[in-house]
Design an enzyme around this catalytic site. Structure first.
Site, PDB file in Angstrom:
ATOM      1  N   ASP A   1     -11.322 -11.398 -39.164  1.00 28.73           N
ATOM      2  CA  ASP A   1     -11.192 -11.304 -37.712  1.00 28.73           C
ATOM      3  C   ASP A   1     -10.110 -12.292 -37.280  1.00 28.73           C
ATOM      4  O   ASP A   1     -10.187 -13.482 -37.602  1.00 28.73           O
ATOM      5  CB  ASP A   1     -12.516 -11.646 -37.027  1.00 28.73           C
ATOM      6  CG  ASP A   1     -12.803 -10.747 -35.833  1.00 28.73           C
ATOM      7  OD1 ASP A   1     -11.852 -10.471 -35.087  1.00 28.73           O
ATOM      8  OD2 ASP A   1     -13.961 -10.340 -35.665  1.00 28.73           O
TER       9      ASP A   1
ATOM     10  N   ASP B   1      -8.637  -9.499 -32.466  1.00 27.38           N
ATOM     11  CA  ASP B   1      -9.451  -9.592 -31.269  1.00 27.38           C
ATOM     12  C   ASP B   1      -8.578  -9.562 -30.011  1.00 27.38           C
ATOM     13  O   ASP B   1      -7.590 -10.295 -29.919  1.00 27.38           O
ATOM     14  CB  ASP B   1     -10.254 -10.898 -31.325  1.00 27.38           C
ATOM     15  CG  ASP B   1     -11.276 -11.023 -30.230  1.00 27.38           C
ATOM     16  OD1 ASP B   1     -12.249 -10.263 -30.245  1.00 27.38           O
ATOM     17  OD2 ASP B   1     -11.109 -11.900 -29.364  1.00 27.38           O
TER      18      ASP B   1
ATOM     19  N   HIS C   1     -20.574  -5.826 -32.639  1.00 30.58           N
ATOM     20  CA  HIS C   1     -21.200  -7.090 -32.227  1.00 30.58           C
ATOM     21  C   HIS C   1     -21.147  -7.302 -30.721  1.00 30.58           C
ATOM     22  O   HIS C   1     -21.810  -8.203 -30.202  1.00 30.58           O
ATOM     23  CB  HIS C   1     -20.510  -8.259 -32.927  1.00 30.58           C
ATOM     24  CG  HIS C   1     -19.099  -8.476 -32.482  1.00 30.58           C
ATOM     25  ND1 HIS C   1     -18.084  -7.584 -32.747  1.00 30.58           N
ATOM     26  CD2 HIS C   1     -18.525  -9.480 -31.773  1.00 30.58           C
ATOM     27  CE1 HIS C   1     -16.954  -8.026 -32.227  1.00 30.58           C
ATOM     28  NE2 HIS C   1     -17.188  -9.176 -31.628  1.00 30.58           N
ATOM     29  N   ASP C   2     -20.372  -6.488 -30.002  1.00 25.78           N
ATOM     30  CA  ASP C   2     -20.259  -6.613 -28.544  1.00 25.78           C
ATOM     31  C   ASP C   2     -21.014  -5.529 -27.792  1.00 25.78           C
ATOM     32  O   ASP C   2     -20.947  -5.464 -26.561  1.00 25.78           O
ATOM     33  CB  ASP C   2     -18.775  -6.547 -28.117  1.00 25.78           C
ATOM     34  CG  ASP C   2     -18.032  -7.829 -28.409  1.00 25.78           C
ATOM     35  OD1 ASP C   2     -18.677  -8.900 -28.457  1.00 25.78           O
ATOM     36  OD2 ASP C   2     -16.804  -7.777 -28.598  1.00 25.78           O
TER      37      ASP C   2
ATOM     38  N   GLU D   1      -8.060  -4.655 -31.437  1.00 24.97           N
ATOM     39  CA  GLU D   1      -9.013  -4.448 -30.343  1.00 24.97           C
ATOM     40  C   GLU D   1      -8.233  -4.553 -29.041  1.00 24.97           C
ATOM     41  O   GLU D   1      -7.587  -5.568 -28.774  1.00 24.97           O
ATOM     42  CB  GLU D   1     -10.123  -5.494 -30.391  1.00 24.97           C
ATOM     43  CG  GLU D   1     -11.162  -5.288 -29.291  1.00 24.97           C
ATOM     44  CD  GLU D   1     -12.037  -6.493 -29.065  1.00 24.97           C
ATOM     45  OE1 GLU D   1     -13.243  -6.305 -28.807  1.00 24.97           O
ATOM     46  OE2 GLU D   1     -11.534  -7.638 -29.124  1.00 24.97           O
TER      47      GLU D   1
END
Length: 596
Positions: free
Chosen positions: A120, A242, A367-368, A295
């Site tokens: 990440d 991210d 995870h969000d 993302e």
């Protein structure tokens, strides 16, 4: 389980077309990615927090599932204000998770099992404890002052504010600092924090402990690229980036609230320049087996085509948020029932928009997000059926599927009792702002958090029916779901109705079936409120996918012409010749077509 061999797929030069001279399809068109959220995956030392040793101990589970890539959420040193998405050192491992030696051992074992490992990458912002920011805030003349976004305050006095004429107002003795503009943070409150020692505000699109890097400064970009190269030299296989479309900003955009904030920092004017520069500085000339995923909240189909066009040399694929925002009302924590027509319209548009150029990332869980089976399915009587229905619908679209830990056994949302059960900074800040400051009813706010909080995805993976679900021998950092007694890996893999086994079959289809990997996509019955149906067509065959997204039987006339065709996959036993789908039933039929 068939294991994908990326080298046999050719360079990652595009998604591939037929005909002489066409670029071979990129290896990731047949790949499936599995996201590990380390603090909640498996704990090897009994401190209640998942770690690298825990991941290593469970690698065979992922190898058995058949996934090709493991995406590892942040394990870098961090104060953990946002569970690791506030990084204080890009080139180390937080002692909470282990050491660099532990990481190297994990990476070697991932590769030994024929899988890849993706890190990440969080470079829109750092932690406020990162040495770069500590130096930046040390003085107005710091060499790194311009590595972050610093701006002077606007000033107003209380006496300048409008008041009722009959009310006496004492003039303010000192002007108070006012934010440079009224952008809002994603985690509630202003996106600017005043720094007393230097008398300026710094920008943070997320928490105050996550100051935004200034990508306009070429020194920042070069430092980021150098760090990325060192991780690739260490052996990692790519990056999930991210909120990467926030790195280019329009700070001339002043005021206008949250809506204007998005205009100011989503997909800014230099984004494509930055991404291409990154590609050339980091990925050009390296092994084509790497993968890059961006993302990008708020990105449009048109922008995604540009970002993922192989000829432009930016990224391989993007995560977009349109489809996971459709069940939100006034804000994220105002859940609305699923509008299946709207969801099909959204996903269908992305399928069509990236059909000839670019590539889709396919996800509904991460995870969000709250747990898929609770959000869009039925986590009670039809948990198995709805979990497998959504798995089939998602994995059989055109794109690279992403599985979030626990999704492969149908894990559900958690019945949090009160705010003390929550750990996520977004949820806790939302509660404080709405209950403590705005006076909204507590139960009303908690209902929204229970449905939509990111903590639903962050409770420990349920490995067995023991008191801590096989996650730890200590006290978990966040409570284990009470449903772990019935919903766990051990029980699911032993069951005749195994969600895990269904995912195995879907992954194997992507590895072995060129129509699943590269076939064209056509949405059917787009306006039907309960039926999700589409075809995938390749060279010589056609797949029909039909799913009943409801708890009632559904007659599907379009199945009339498919009664005698091969049933490739289904989640409900029975007569595949009938045109009636059982509650939450999904079927996949194959028809051989005339070769062109």
């Amino acid at each position: 389980m068939t294991r994908l061999t990326p080298q046999a797929q050719g360079p990652a030069a595009g998604t591939g077309t037929s005909g002489p001279g066409a670029a071979p399809p990129a290896w990731w068109t047949r790949a499936v990615v599995y996201q590990v959220y380390p603090r909640s995956f498996a704990d090897s030392d009994g401190d209640g927090v998942g770690d690298l040793g825990g991941i290593l101990s469970r690698l065979d589970h992922l190898a058995d599932l058949g996934v090709d890539v493991i995406w590892l959420s942040p394990v870098y040193p961090s104060p953990q204000h946002d569970n690791g998405y506030d990084i204080s050192d890009y080139e180390g491992i937080d002692p909470l998770f282990g050491t660099l030696e532990d990481f190297d051992a994990l990476l070697a074992e991932v590769h030994a099992r024929g899988m890849k490992l993706v890190m990440d990458l969080v470079v829109n912002h750092t932690s406020d404890q990162h040495p770069w920011f500590q130096e930046s805030r040390s003085s107005l003349t710091s060499p790194k002052r311009d590595w972050y976004w610093w701006r002077d305050a606007r000033t107003v006095t209380e006496s300048a504010l409008p008041v009722e004429p009959a009310v006496p107002v004492e003039p303010a003795e000192e002007p108070r600092p006012v934010e440079p503009n009224d952008w809002r943070s994603a985690f509630s409150g202003p996106a600017w924090t005043f720094d007393e020692p230097t008398g300026q505000f710094y920008l943070h699109l997320f928490a105050p402990q996550q100051p935004d890097l200034n990508w306009e400064n070429p020194e920042v970009r070069q430092a980021v690229y150098a760090m990325m190269n060192r991780w690739l030299d260490r052996g990692v296989d790519g990056f999930r980036m991210d909120v990467i479309n926030l790195v280019s900003k329009r700070l001339e955009q002043v005021d206008g609230g949250a809506e204007a904030s998005g205009i100011g920092f989503q997909t800014g004017p230099r984004l494509h320049e930055f991404l291409h520069e990154m590609h050339e500085a980091v990925f050009a000339g390296r092994d084509s087996d790497l993968i890059t995923v961006g993302e990008m909240p708020g990105i449009t189909v048109e922008e995604a085509r540009l970002v993922t066009d192989p000829a432009r040399r930016e990224l391989d694929m993007v995560f977009q948020f349109e489809h996971v925002s459709l069940d939100q009302g006034a804000d994220k924590f105002d859940p609305r029932p699923l509008d299946l027509v709207a969801l099909k319209r959204s996903l269908g548009r992305w399928q069509e928009g990236l059909a000839d150029v670019g590539w889709n990332s396919l996800y509904l869980d991460n995870h969000d997000q709250p747990r898929l089976v609770s959000r869009f399915g039925d986590d009670g009587a039809f948990r198995y059926e709805s979990a497998t229905l959504w798995a089939a619908l998602l994995h059989l679209h055109r794109g690279t599927p992403y599985i979030y830990q626990g999704e492969e056994i149908g894990m559900t949302n958690v019945p949090f009792t009160g705010i003390d059960d929550f750990r996520d900074i977004e949820s806790v800040n939302y509660y404080r702002e709405n209950v403590d400051e705005l006076g909204r009813p507590e139960e009303e706010v908690l209902a929204g958090l229970r449905a939509m909080s990111r903590d639903n995805a962050r409770t420990p993976v349920q490995w067995d029916a023991s008191p801590t679900a096989g996650f730890t021998t200590g006290v978990p950092w966040i409570p284990v779901s009470p449903r772990s007694v019935e919903v766990n890996v051990e029980a699911d893999r032993a069951s005749e109705r195994s969600v895990f086994a269904f995912y195995q079959r879907l992954i194997d289809l992507r590895h072995t079936d060129s129509t699943v990997a590269l076939g064209s996509f056509t949405m059917l019955e787009a306006e039907h409120p309960r039926l999700y149906a589409f075809t995938r067509e390749g060279e010589g065959d056609q797949l029909l996918v039909v799913g009943n997204v409801s708890a009632e039987p559904l007659d599907v006339p379009l199945l009339d012409g498919w009664a005698d065709e091969e049933l490739v996959l289904g989640n409900v036993p029975g007569d595949a010749r009938t045109t009636t789908l059982a509650p939450w039933e999904v079927r996949v039929h194959r028809r051989t077509t005339t070769l062109r």
